[in-house]
Scaffold this motif. Sequence first.
Motif, PDB file in Angstrom:
ATOM      1  N   SER A  20      -2.134   2.840   1.603  1.00 23.39           N
ATOM      2  CA  SER A  20      -2.499   2.233   2.887  1.00 23.39           C
ATOM      3  C   SER A  20      -3.228   3.241   3.790  1.00 23.39           C
ATOM      4  O   SER A  20      -3.995   2.853   4.673  1.00 23.39           O
ATOM      5  N   PHE A  56      -8.475  -0.726  -4.233  1.00 16.97           N
ATOM      6  CA  PHE A  56      -8.341   0.316  -3.202  1.00 16.97           C
ATOM      7  C   PHE A  56      -9.490   1.322  -3.271  1.00 16.97           C
ATOM      8  O   PHE A  56      -9.808   1.980  -2.292  1.00 16.97           O
ATOM      9  N   GLY A  96       0.824  -1.215   0.000  1.00 18.71           N
ATOM     10  CA  GLY A  96       0.000   0.000   0.000  1.00 18.71           C
ATOM     11  C   GLY A  96       0.851   1.255   0.000  1.00 18.71           C
ATOM     12  O   GLY A  96       0.575   2.238   0.680  1.00 18.71           O
TER      13      GLY A  96
END
Lengths: 281, 141
Positions: free
Chosen positions: A144, A224, A80
């Motif tokens: 992330s 994502f 990430g």
Amino acid sequence: MLEVILWFIGIIIIVPVIYLAENIILSAIPGQNRSYPIQPIYRLIKHFSKTDLYNRPLTRWFPVGACVFALVTLFFVSAGENIMLIISGLVMMELFILVGACSTKEPYGIMAAQRGISRLAVWSFALMIAAASLYKAAGTLKLSLAIQYSGESILLSRLPLVTAGLFTAAMIKGNLGYFDFGINANTMSFLDTALYTPYGGRSLGFVQLTQWIETGIWLKLISFFLPWQPLISFLVSAVFYLAAMLLNAVVPKMTWKKVMMNSWIWAGGLPAINYIWLYML
Amino acid sequence: MSWLDGIRAKSISVLQINAGGCTGCTRQFQAALLLDSGKGITLTGNPRHADVLFVAGCINNKSADYLRQIYEKMPSPKAVVAAGTCACDGKLFRGEDNGISTLDEILPVNAYVRGCVPGMDEMLETVINVVEDGYKEYKDG
């Protein structure tokens, strides 16, 4: 770190699984060529068992370089990392394959490289707009950190066209986005798999392996932006990709000019509209 | 048969060349790929991706040059299959000095499938056997 390693392995595994599912479904459809369920794996082993025939010794190393960059980028996407790092890795990987195609000094190789460059312009544009939009919506480029926004459906509700544009770009990268639903569809020549043209033998094996890893990277990247748990989002993007592959097997294809026009409209246009809309909010 | 040849035989890319004939053999082969016995065989238009060069039709001076160029571009190991009477021995069309050659005068041939038009199963079996046998040259006499 364990989570990163598990994602790394999972992403590598998912793409052959998609190919296997496609093969099993297609071989059950009448009128399609018969194939073994794990034929993509057989094909890869076969390519690696063959020799390369190039008049320039360095040509065979470019696909190896591309494969290394694909693995590094896969690590970034599993961890990430910053989306700009991932874009750089993907671009470097593509450039290695393009330079390799040019270095064969064959007319088809150079033509394939020219087409690869026009394709690179489209998907790198889509990715850059996606990165800018992500920063505007989530205030960070690190995936992330951005994922907490996707959990609350903020990313998908603010970046719906970016997500659609990225999926289109992923299809273009996998030579899938060339559907022609018109009745006057032309069948494209073998050059529709443009970058494969000049490669053969072991080099083709590396190019194919690179494309497998790259497809996994794109699927993870798209996931994502989806609102569910990371694993479910990843599986949803994989199922959508499988659907596109099945459609690709039965729908006629466009000519190259039409392909590029449509690529700019869908993969380039949708994220751009989304980015402008974000400014107006 | 080694394990590698077994795997290779499950994913065979065939490049069909009609060197100058009625196209019956190539069409018959394309139709044969829809059979279950043609499992794993795909057609390709790119010599770099091909494992087997499947040649049909009468070979004249012009097509002989192209055949040599195509053969050189194929990565090893590779095989050449002569399909149909025209490619195998020229038969009816081979006069004394009319420029028609047989395939083995141009390229090293691994296998011959005789007949006009050869049977579907014979063609498929030949292509698979050539790869399974490790691309060795063998003749049907």
